[in-house]
Design a protein around this motif. Sequence first.
Motif, mmCIF file in Angstrom:
data_model
loop_
_atom_site.group_PDB
_atom_site.id
_atom_site.type_symbol
_atom_site.label_atom_id
_atom_site.label_comp_id
_atom_site.label_asym_id
_atom_site.label_seq_id
_atom_site.Cartn_x
_atom_site.Cartn_y
_atom_site.Cartn_z
ATOM 1 N N TRP A 540 0.847 -1.183 0.000
ATOM 2 C CA TRP A 540 0.000 0.000 0.000
ATOM 3 C C TRP A 540 0.890 1.244 0.000
ATOM 4 N N ARG A 541 0.521 2.255 -0.757
ATOM 5 C CA ARG A 541 1.134 3.578 -0.645
ATOM 6 C C ARG A 541 -0.002 4.562 -0.374
ATOM 7 N N ILE A 542 0.031 5.179 0.792
ATOM 8 C CA ILE A 542 -0.971 6.175 1.161
ATOM 9 C C ILE A 542 -0.316 7.546 1.105
ATOM 10 N N GLY A 543 -0.828 8.414 0.234
ATOM 11 C CA GLY A 543 -0.331 9.787 0.162
ATOM 12 C C GLY A 543 -0.971 10.623 1.247
ATOM 13 N N ILE A 544 -0.140 11.336 1.987
ATOM 14 C CA ILE A 544 -0.614 12.147 3.120
ATOM 15 C C ILE A 544 -0.195 13.586 2.909
ATOM 16 N N MET A 545 -1.126 14.510 3.121
ATOM 17 C CA MET A 545 -0.812 15.949 3.092
ATOM 18 C C MET A 545 -1.566 16.610 4.228
ATOM 19 N N ASP A 546 -0.867 17.391 5.025
ATOM 20 C CA ASP A 546 -1.492 18.056 6.177
ATOM 21 C C ASP A 546 -2.136 17.049 7.121
ATOM 22 N N ALA A 552 -4.470 6.894 -2.557
ATOM 23 C CA ALA A 552 -4.080 5.551 -2.111
ATOM 24 C C ALA A 552 -3.828 4.683 -3.330
ATOM 25 N N CYS A 553 -2.732 3.950 -3.297
ATOM 26 C CA CYS A 553 -2.384 3.067 -4.413
ATOM 27 C C CYS A 553 -1.929 1.711 -3.896
ATOM 28 N N TYR A 607 3.761 13.304 2.269
ATOM 29 C CA TYR A 607 4.454 12.036 2.499
ATOM 30 C C TYR A 607 3.767 10.902 1.741
ATOM 31 N N GLY A 608 4.534 9.848 1.511
ATOM 32 C CA GLY A 608 3.984 8.609 0.996
ATOM 33 C C GLY A 608 4.334 7.501 1.973
#
Length: 665
Positions: A540-546, A552-553, A607-608
């Motif tokens: 899983w790759r979860i993109g996070i901002m703030d 999500a990929c 972040y990823g």
Amino acid sequence: MGIVDSKSDVFGENNFLIRAGTVDDLEFLVRLENESFPLYLKSTKSSIKNSIVSNSQVVYIAEISQEDKVIPVGSCIAFIYKHSLRIYSIAVDSHFRKQGVGEALINRMLEIALTSNYSSITLEVDASNSSLIDWYRKQQFEIIQYLQDYHGKGDSAYRMVRKLEVDNPLLQPFVIVSDTITNSYLSDTTLSNIISPEEYIAGEVFSKSDRFKVVNLCRSYKTHSMGYYVSLMAAARNHKITPSIMAIKDISNLAIAQSLLDEISDQLIKEKSHTSLDSIVDLVVILGKTLSGKYTALGKKLYEVFEVPFFSITIELGSIIKVKKILMLSVKTVIDNYGEVFKKALTELSKKRRYRRTRLKTYKYDLAILVNEKEATPPSCPLALKKFALAAEKVGFFVEFITKSDARRICEFDALFIRETTAVESHTYSIARNAYTEGLVVIDDPWSILLCSNKIYLYERLKNAGVCQPRSWLFSKKAFRNTDVSSLTFPLVLKLPESSFSLGVYCVNNIEELKVKINAMFENSSMVIAQEFLESDYDWRIGIMDGSPIFACKYYMANGHWQIYNWNSEQNEEFSGNSETIAVNQVPGNILKAAVKASSLIGNGLYGVDLKDIDGKAYVIEVNDNPNIDAGIEDSLLGDELYIRILTSIFNRIEIERQQVRYLI
């Protein structure tokens, strides 16, 4: 409002004041519209208001002082296009016609077009109004097109244009400022745009536009000299200046000069191994030109690094590149000794047009996006970069893509967005750190680069916060010799502390492989982290901002390989596995919760977070700064909205920062 001037801008012409229009002028503009145009040409009140507030139009009001009162007497509305300014309407109060009001408004449009680097001004005029056509001809407009039924059936028009041949040196984008040389010195070249320091400092056109490339060739750059103030004023006006005040100071300090040269030392060492460069090189560099063709490439690189017009330098090209001596040269020395090289260098420099992209409207902030066109696997593909730029402009940024060579210009911007693979030991970290020190909003911020880059820090930080990770062991070079490894379970994943992008990460299947690989890794690091191997079809790759998930990929393993990327594969189709983008609300809750918690331990940037879902349990593999965002992958569900969200966050960070109360003690 508009592209050039603030609402307080005033321009004098024939005793008229020309200022930018505001909503307070709406009633006057409506009255003028009704008085000046037939019914079929009149603009509505709402249309005029839109012209005032629009970023794609400008509205100017002509005023006159009369009996201690300021009276509005005329107006001009124009549209802003990519390469031209289109006059939509000019109207003058009937009591003030034939007094030069219209000409004053035309001249204001001309000044805007010239200082914004437009190639022409266009307009449409009623084909039956011969007197108005003649008046525009007097203003140097020419008919270029007949527009049949332009205003309606039987009401045709002519399109007229005034082409802008920039023959005034004060309005050229390239300007030489000198108190030593004159235009006559360069009469046999294509240049004729040398002005005095006094003209540059006092010139209104220079103070109102940031479009200029300025080469400061004054006789002295000493503090408080005219040359010093030219460079200082250029920096304040956001002009591209050579040399800058910083460059003047830097070149006089051998230690700083050495640190600047270190930026290109790898290139020089590589070039020396492929060419016949001498071990000791003595060069005279004149605006990037050298006296010998042998050192053409080297001279250009040195000029880009030091950014001063003329200097002599002695460099030792050994295993380490050293500056032995560096000295700025005066313009008189250059003219007396290297006059022909100087003329040639100036001519070539003046032909360069890619100094600064023309702004087509006002932007609240300036954004630098750091990229590396030569990078094989950048965090964003060219199409994604284009989408970032478009999103940034929609949000309110003026965007410029920069590279490593632009590092010293970073203080020109309000924010830095890094789209080049980051590392603590690379220029990406030093640029981020410098940008943060200068007060810019930075993504990726330097501490995120520093913390995410180090796998040992990440492991310890996440472990102490109770975040679930693969079982791990920390090995030091000295202690490993005495460590009992018989109890370890295999396969094991070995990671260098500052590995990234799956590089510096290895899988070993037994004790023998472990000892061979880890001893090789100890050649580059005093510590290595080992983790249990968790097998899965995808990460899983979860993109996070703030602190919130934005994408999500699922990244599937490369064909026949245990990682997403197979760096040993020579086949493109086998280099990486497939990917699948998942709506954030469809991601298992335990995955999202673990990703948000892990990223919060680093900061609130972009972040990823990589995770594995093993039997319903979320294992955090690592937190990455500078996560991949590519067109057609991470953005496949949100589309342009993904880019808008990221750029809006950066914009809001600037707004919050600017609203902070500062106290001086």
